[in-house]
Design a protein around this motif. Structure first.
Motif, PDB file in Angstrom:
ATOM      1  N   PRO A 173     -84.205   3.937  11.434  1.00  8.48           N
ATOM      2  CA  PRO A 173     -85.562   4.427  11.160  1.00  8.48           C
ATOM      3  C   PRO A 173     -86.266   3.540  10.138  1.00  8.48           C
ATOM      4  O   PRO A 173     -85.646   3.032   9.221  1.00  8.48           O
ATOM      5  N   TYR A 174     -87.537   3.366  10.338  1.00 12.32           N
ATOM      6  CA  TYR A 174     -88.403   2.564   9.464  1.00 12.32           C
ATOM      7  C   TYR A 174     -88.134   1.064   9.580  1.00 12.32           C
ATOM      8  O   TYR A 174     -88.575   0.308   8.730  1.00 12.32           O
ATOM      9  N   CYS A 175     -87.401   0.631  10.631  1.00  9.97           N
ATOM     10  CA  CYS A 175     -87.184  -0.800  10.800  1.00  9.97           C
ATOM     11  C   CYS A 175     -88.507  -1.464  11.193  1.00  9.97           C
ATOM     12  O   CYS A 175     -89.389  -0.840  11.776  1.00  9.97           O
ATOM     13  N   SER A 176     -88.626  -2.725  10.827  1.00 10.80           N
ATOM     14  CA  SER A 176     -89.829  -3.470  11.174  1.00 10.80           C
ATOM     15  C   SER A 176     -89.504  -4.754  11.925  1.00 10.80           C
ATOM     16  O   SER A 176     -90.404  -5.490  12.309  1.00 10.80           O
ATOM     17  N   LEU A 177     -88.198  -5.029  12.113  1.00  7.02           N
ATOM     18  CA  LEU A 177     -87.763  -6.235  12.821  1.00  7.02           C
ATOM     19  C   LEU A 177     -86.873  -5.852  13.995  1.00  7.02           C
ATOM     20  O   LEU A 177     -86.121  -4.868  13.904  1.00  7.02           O
ATOM     21  N   CYS A 178     -86.915  -6.648  15.078  1.00  3.88           N
ATOM     22  CA  CYS A 178     -85.979  -6.449  16.177  1.00  3.88           C
ATOM     23  C   CYS A 178     -84.585  -6.856  15.679  1.00  3.88           C
ATOM     24  O   CYS A 178     -84.446  -7.470  14.608  1.00  3.88           O
ATOM     25  N   LEU A 179     -83.568  -6.548  16.439  1.00  7.84           N
ATOM     26  CA  LEU A 179     -82.199  -6.821  15.994  1.00  7.84           C
ATOM     27  C   LEU A 179     -81.979  -8.317  15.773  1.00  7.84           C
ATOM     28  O   LEU A 179     -81.372  -8.715  14.774  1.00  7.84           O
ATOM     29  N   ASP A 180     -82.471  -9.148  16.691  1.00  5.62           N
ATOM     30  CA  ASP A 180     -82.277 -10.597  16.540  1.00  5.62           C
ATOM     31  C   ASP A 180     -82.907 -11.108  15.250  1.00  5.62           C
ATOM     32  O   ASP A 180     -82.289 -11.854  14.493  1.00  5.62           O
ATOM     33  N   CYS A 181     -84.140 -10.696  14.987  1.00  6.45           N
ATOM     34  CA  CYS A 181     -84.831 -11.160  13.778  1.00  6.45           C
ATOM     35  C   CYS A 181     -84.182 -10.577  12.525  1.00  6.45           C
ATOM     36  O   CYS A 181     -84.094 -11.252  11.498  1.00  6.45           O
ATOM     37  N   GLN A 182     -83.716  -9.326  12.613  1.00  9.74           N
ATOM     38  CA  GLN A 182     -83.038  -8.720  11.464  1.00  9.74           C
ATOM     39  C   GLN A 182     -81.772  -9.496  11.132  1.00  9.74           C
ATOM     40  O   GLN A 182     -81.479  -9.769   9.969  1.00  9.74           O
ATOM     41  N   GLN A 183     -81.020  -9.866  12.177  1.00  7.55           N
ATOM     42  CA  GLN A 183     -79.787 -10.615  11.940  1.00  7.55           C
ATOM     43  C   GLN A 183     -80.091 -11.983  11.341  1.00  7.55           C
ATOM     44  O   GLN A 183     -79.405 -12.431  10.418  1.00  7.55           O
ATOM     45  N   LEU A 184     -81.127 -12.658  11.843  1.00  6.99           N
ATOM     46  CA  LEU A 184     -81.502 -13.954  11.268  1.00  6.99           C
ATOM     47  C   LEU A 184     -81.916 -13.806   9.809  1.00  6.99           C
ATOM     48  O   LEU A 184     -81.538 -14.607   8.954  1.00  6.99           O
ATOM     49  N   GLU A 185     -82.696 -12.753   9.535  1.00  6.64           N
ATOM     50  CA  GLU A 185     -83.152 -12.520   8.160  1.00  6.64           C
ATOM     51  C   GLU A 185     -81.960 -12.278   7.239  1.00  6.64           C
ATOM     52  O   GLU A 185     -81.911 -12.800   6.120  1.00  6.64           O
ATOM     53  N   GLU A 186     -80.991 -11.501   7.722  1.00  7.09           N
ATOM     54  CA  GLU A 186     -79.838 -11.207   6.875  1.00  7.09           C
ATOM     55  C   GLU A 186     -78.938 -12.416   6.717  1.00  7.09           C
ATOM     56  O   GLU A 186     -78.311 -12.585   5.670  1.00  7.09           O
ATOM     57  N   LEU A 187     -78.880 -13.277   7.736  1.00  6.57           N
ATOM     58  CA  LEU A 187     -78.120 -14.517   7.570  1.00  6.57           C
ATOM     59  C   LEU A 187     -78.767 -15.393   6.500  1.00  6.57           C
ATOM     60  O   LEU A 187     -78.077 -16.029   5.702  1.00  6.57           O
ATOM     61  N   LYS A 188     -80.095 -15.407   6.467  1.00  8.01           N
ATOM     62  CA  LYS A 188     -80.795 -16.162   5.419  1.00  8.01           C
ATOM     63  C   LYS A 188     -80.455 -15.562   4.055  1.00  8.01           C
ATOM     64  O   LYS A 188     -80.238 -16.287   3.097  1.00  8.01           O
ATOM     65  N   ASN A 189     -80.400 -14.225   3.990  1.00  6.50           N
ATOM     66  CA  ASN A 189     -80.131 -13.559   2.720  1.00  6.50           C
ATOM     67  C   ASN A 189     -78.698 -13.771   2.244  1.00  6.50           C
ATOM     68  O   ASN A 189     -78.459 -13.833   1.039  1.00  6.50           O
ATOM     69  N   VAL A 190     -77.744 -13.880   3.200  1.00  8.65           N
ATOM     70  CA  VAL A 190     -76.356 -14.135   2.815  1.00  8.65           C
ATOM     71  C   VAL A 190     -76.279 -15.461   2.057  1.00  8.65           C
ATOM     72  O   VAL A 190     -75.591 -15.580   1.050  1.00  8.65           O
ATOM     73  N   GLY A 191     -77.049 -16.413   2.535  1.00  8.42           N
ATOM     74  CA  GLY A 191     -77.091 -17.712   1.852  1.00  8.42           C
ATOM     75  C   GLY A 191     -77.689 -17.614   0.460  1.00  8.42           C
ATOM     76  O   GLY A 191     -77.470 -18.483  -0.378  1.00  8.42           O
ATOM     77  N   ARG A 192     -78.421 -16.536   0.221  1.00  8.53           N
ATOM     78  CA  ARG A 192     -79.041 -16.329  -1.092  1.00  8.53           C
ATOM     79  C   ARG A 192     -78.226 -15.348  -1.938  1.00  8.53           C
ATOM     80  O   ARG A 192     -78.687 -14.896  -2.976  1.00  8.53           O
ATOM     81  N   GLY A 193     -77.053 -14.926  -1.414  1.00  5.75           N
ATOM     82  CA  GLY A 193     -76.180 -14.048  -2.181  1.00  5.75           C
ATOM     83  C   GLY A 193     -76.430 -12.570  -1.974  1.00  5.75           C
ATOM     84  O   GLY A 193     -75.915 -11.747  -2.708  1.00  5.75           O
ATOM     85  N   ARG A 194     -77.222 -12.199  -0.942  1.00  2.24           N
ATOM     86  CA  ARG A 194     -77.476 -10.778  -0.677  1.00  2.24           C
ATOM     87  C   ARG A 194     -76.558 -10.319   0.443  1.00  2.24           C
ATOM     88  O   ARG A 194     -76.127 -11.099   1.284  1.00  2.24           O
ATOM     89  N   LYS A 195     -76.273  -9.007   0.520  1.00 10.36           N
ATOM     90  CA  LYS A 195     -75.388  -8.492   1.548  1.00 10.36           C
ATOM     91  C   LYS A 195     -76.148  -8.182   2.832  1.00 10.36           C
ATOM     92  O   LYS A 195     -77.362  -8.029   2.817  1.00 10.36           O
ATOM     93  N   MET A 196     -75.392  -8.028   3.949  1.00  9.32           N
ATOM     94  CA  MET A 196     -75.978  -7.722   5.246  1.00  9.32           C
ATOM     95  C   MET A 196     -76.068  -6.224   5.439  1.00  9.32           C
ATOM     96  O   MET A 196     -75.237  -5.475   4.965  1.00  9.32           O
ATOM     97  N   ASN A 197     -77.102  -5.748   6.191  1.00 12.96           N
ATOM     98  CA  ASN A 197     -77.316  -4.321   6.438  1.00 12.96           C
ATOM     99  C   ASN A 197     -77.327  -3.953   7.906  1.00 12.96           C
ATOM    100  O   ASN A 197     -77.650  -2.835   8.231  1.00 12.96           O
ATOM    101  N   VAL A 198     -77.038  -4.859   8.829  1.00 13.72           N
ATOM    102  CA  VAL A 198     -77.135  -4.553  10.258  1.00 13.72           C
ATOM    103  C   VAL A 198     -76.063  -3.574  10.648  1.00 13.72           C
ATOM    104  O   VAL A 198     -74.958  -3.632  10.221  1.00 13.72           O
TER     105      VAL A 198
END
Ligand SMILES: [Zn+2]
Length: 77
Positions: free
Chosen positions: A52-77
């Protein structure tokens, strides 16, 4: 051949069009975006129900979280 300004302008236009669609959609759904804020593709109902309240499709969410992993943030998918 498109230069970076053309690519950026096309992306801005896509984001603006998706924002308008989502504003209209949220009037009716009150929750998730119907269209991905990154690529503009429809977000499947199953994803909207699962996240609920998602704003990205699964593919874009995964890409965004992969970018965040590189910045030291955890994944939420
Ligand atoms: Zn997307």
């Amino acid at each position: 051949m498109a230069d970076l300004a053309d690519i950026a302008q096309a992306h801005i236009e896509t984001v603006a069009a998706v924002a308008v669609k989502n504003v209209s959609a949220k009037v009716y759904t009150g929750k998730s975006s119907l269209y991905c804020c990154e690529c503009g593709e429809p977000i499947p109902e199953a994803r909207r129900e699962a996240a609920p309240y998602c704003s990205l499709c699964l593919d874009c969410q995964q890409l965004e979280e992969l970018k965040n992993v590189g910045r030291g943030r955890k994944m939420n998918v």
